[in-house]
Design an enzyme around this catalytic site. Structure first.
Site, PDB file in Angstrom:
ATOM      1  N   LEU A 118       0.876  -1.163   0.000  1.00  0.00           N
ATOM      2  CA  LEU A 118       0.000   0.000   0.000  1.00  0.00           C
ATOM      3  C   LEU A 118       0.914   1.213   0.000  1.00  0.00           C
ATOM      4  CD1 LEU A 118      -2.676  -0.920   2.726  1.00  0.00           C
ATOM      5  CD2 LEU A 118      -3.008  -0.877   0.241  1.00  0.00           C
ATOM      6  N   ASP A 119       0.620   2.204  -0.839  1.00  0.00           N
ATOM      7  CA  ASP A 119       1.490   3.373  -0.850  1.00  0.00           C
ATOM      8  C   ASP A 119       1.387   4.124   0.474  1.00  0.00           C
ATOM      9  OD1 ASP A 119      -0.412   5.717  -1.081  1.00  0.00           O
ATOM     10  OD2 ASP A 119      -1.009   4.604  -2.863  1.00  0.00           O
ATOM     11  N   GLY A 120       2.324   4.999   0.712  1.00  0.00           N
ATOM     12  CA  GLY A 120       2.420   5.667   2.003  1.00  0.00           C
ATOM     13  C   GLY A 120       1.184   6.451   2.394  1.00  0.00           C
ATOM     14  N   THR A 122      -1.885   5.682   1.588  1.00  0.00           N
ATOM     15  CA  THR A 122      -3.054   4.801   1.669  1.00  0.00           C
ATOM     16  C   THR A 122      -2.992   3.972   2.946  1.00  0.00           C
ATOM     17  OG1 THR A 122      -3.204   4.660  -0.735  1.00  0.00           O
ATOM     18  CG2 THR A 122      -4.333   2.958   0.524  1.00  0.00           C
TER      19      THR A 122
END
Length: 265
Positions: A118-120, A122
């Site tokens: 998960l990107d930072g 999200t």
């Protein structure tokens, strides 16, 4: 082939572990109950129904299911769910010194790694495990595990925009469409909309890029579901071990996907 099939005849020493003992150790049920399940033909070993109480298996090699639900017999394999907060990168060691997953994994009694990312910016559900085989299947592009997100986006999204997402749009790295999408509610300030999006693509920042492409940039994004796993009431920054039911569901679809992928070779 079960371990009972691999013995060398009547004079050979029995190999493996009795099926009822292995399943009792895995927490499925007591040995007596498992014996009843075997006699009733409700247990499969490597895809074959077994009804012999003397069946022996190799817990580290044989795949066992009860009523069609996979069972993990290797007690060294562990599975956890993390509700990843915003601002944390999906890495065990970030080279830029940003907050990473170690703050959540270091307190555990086993070394695990994350399945997917998960990107930072999200938050939400992230699977942690030391099961490399399962992680490989879930991360493989042909598996296509469904993921459900709740997004707060700018502007009032319309039904026409939802249909556009379902039909598919063109991004710089190719066409993409959602599997399902629905508007949850417009925000009181009329400047935002809450929308639920389900898709199986694993492309980088795909939800944000799709919503931006249809004119509704993401303000907040949370992953609520990963395959059969639901975030539920797990609080941000907390970790819990998967239940027997959750693990069975996850292993069942992973084994089916792996078998399907191997069958296409």
């Amino acid at each position: 082939m079960t371990s009972s099939d691999r013995t060398g005849g009547a004079d050979a020493a029995p190999e493996g572990v009795r099926l009822q003992k292995a399943l009792a150790a895995a927490g499925v049920a007591s040995r007596r109950v498992v014996e009843n399940l075997i006699v009733e033909g409700r247990i499969e070993v490597n895809g074959r129904v077994v009804t012999e109480l003397g069946t022996r298996i190799d817990p580290l090699a044989d795949e066992v299911s009860v009523d069609g639900v996979a069972v993990q017999l290797d007690q060294d394999k562990r599975y956890f769910m993390l509700n990843k907060p915003r601002g944390v990168v999906s890495s065990m060691r970030d080279e830029q010194g940003r907050p990473d997953l170690r703050r959540f994994t270091d307190p555990l009694d086993v070394r695990v790694f994350n399945v997917g990312r998960l990107d930072g910016d999200t938050s939400g559900l992230l699977l942690l495990t030391n099961d490399g085989d399962l992680a490989h299947v879930l991360a493989h592009p042909s598996f296509g595990v469904e993921k459900t997100y709740i997004a707060k986006v700018t502007g009032r999204m319309t039904a026409q925009t939802l249909q556009q997402l379902k039909r598919g749009i063109e991004l710089e790295d190719g066409p993409i469409r959602v599997d399902r999408a629905k508007i949850l509610q417009p925000q009181p300030d009329a400047g935002h909309t809450m929308v639920e999006v389900t898709l199986h693509s694993g492309r980088n920042r795909i939800v944000r890029r799709m919503l931006d492409a249809v004119g509704h940039p993401v303000v907040e994004l949370v992953r609520r579901q990963f395959g059969p796993l639901h975030l539920g009431t797990l609080r941000s920054g907390h970790v819990r071990e998967l239940s027997k039911i959750e693990l069975g569901q996850l292993l069942t679809i992973a084994r089916a996907a792996d078998a399907g992928r191997k069958g296409k070779r």
